[in-house]
Design an enzyme around this catalytic site. Sequence first.
Site, mmCIF file in Angstrom:
data_model
loop_
_atom_site.group_PDB
_atom_site.id
_atom_site.type_symbol
_atom_site.label_atom_id
_atom_site.label_comp_id
_atom_site.label_asym_id
_atom_site.label_seq_id
_atom_site.Cartn_x
_atom_site.Cartn_y
_atom_site.Cartn_z
ATOM 1 N N CYS A 59 15.811 -48.302 17.855
ATOM 2 C CA CYS A 59 15.115 -47.284 18.644
ATOM 3 C C CYS A 59 14.230 -47.960 19.690
ATOM 4 O O CYS A 59 13.832 -49.127 19.541
ATOM 5 C CB CYS A 59 14.232 -46.432 17.740
ATOM 6 S SG CYS A 59 15.125 -45.396 16.591
ATOM 7 N N GLU A 61 11.136 -47.522 20.282
ATOM 8 C CA GLU A 61 9.815 -47.897 19.769
ATOM 9 C C GLU A 61 9.842 -49.291 19.144
ATOM 10 O O GLU A 61 8.910 -50.077 19.282
ATOM 11 C CB GLU A 61 9.357 -46.884 18.709
ATOM 12 C CG GLU A 61 9.115 -45.486 19.258
ATOM 13 C CD GLU A 61 10.359 -44.601 19.251
ATOM 14 O OE1 GLU A 61 11.493 -45.117 19.360
ATOM 15 O OE2 GLU A 61 10.181 -43.379 19.138
HETATM 16 N N1 THU Z 1 15.944 -42.849 19.218
HETATM 17 C C1 THU Z 1 14.923 -43.605 19.710
HETATM 18 O O1 THU Z 1 15.140 -44.593 20.423
HETATM 19 N N2 THU Z 1 13.654 -43.232 19.408
HETATM 20 C C2 THU Z 1 13.320 -42.124 18.705
HETATM 21 O O2 THU Z 1 12.145 -41.863 18.514
HETATM 22 C C3 THU Z 1 14.366 -41.253 18.162
HETATM 23 C C4 THU Z 1 15.760 -41.712 18.352
HETATM 24 C C5 THU Z 1 17.326 -43.206 19.591
HETATM 25 C C6 THU Z 1 18.190 -43.743 18.504
HETATM 26 C C7 THU Z 1 19.568 -43.403 19.030
HETATM 27 O O3 THU Z 1 19.987 -44.439 19.919
HETATM 28 C C8 THU Z 1 19.367 -42.141 19.832
HETATM 29 O O4 THU Z 1 17.973 -42.054 20.079
HETATM 30 C C9 THU Z 1 19.839 -40.887 19.142
HETATM 31 O O5 THU Z 1 19.273 -40.756 17.889
#
Ligand code: THU
Length: 140
Positions: A59, A61
């Site tokens: 993610c 973050e």
């Molecule tokens: N994702 C993030 O990067 N941060 C979040 O807080 C929620 C989800 C990403 C993971 C994945 O690549 C995409 O969003 C869909 O879930």
Amino acid sequence: MNAKNHQQVLDYLEQARQVAKRAYCPYSKFSVGCVLVDAQGRVFEGCNVENASYSVTLCAERTAGSGAIAQGSRHWEAIYIVSPTRVSPCGTCRQFLFELAPELKIYLGDLQSKEFIGPVAIGDLLPMAMNLQQTTLPQP
Ligand code: THU
């Protein structure tokens, strides 16, 4: 929030929007960008990085936080996250952020508008968080 702080939030969210454009998300097509700001005002950018082996996905973050650690930053104050739907950090990211920044403030924006949610405290997103003091692990 005074006008200056409000503008600062909008500026960081705009920066996160630019980072989201660099997300590697060919599977979900859900681009997330974020800006992590530390106590010295240093800024670390992150975006999601997906993988054909889906569970390997990082993610936004955690890419920002890992970059901050690598640059010697450990005192984080706020994170500004943008996504198509103002999504809030997943459970894994909440735990990851809480470890180093139990007082972290979170702001959530989207890709189109200037509307945002926040500040929200990480502790409110992760009540009764599992933490090092509860364990028998060696304290670093
Ligand atoms: N994702 C993030 O990067 N941060 C979040 O807080 C929620 C989800 C990403 C993971 C994945 O690549 C995409 O969003 C869909 O879930």
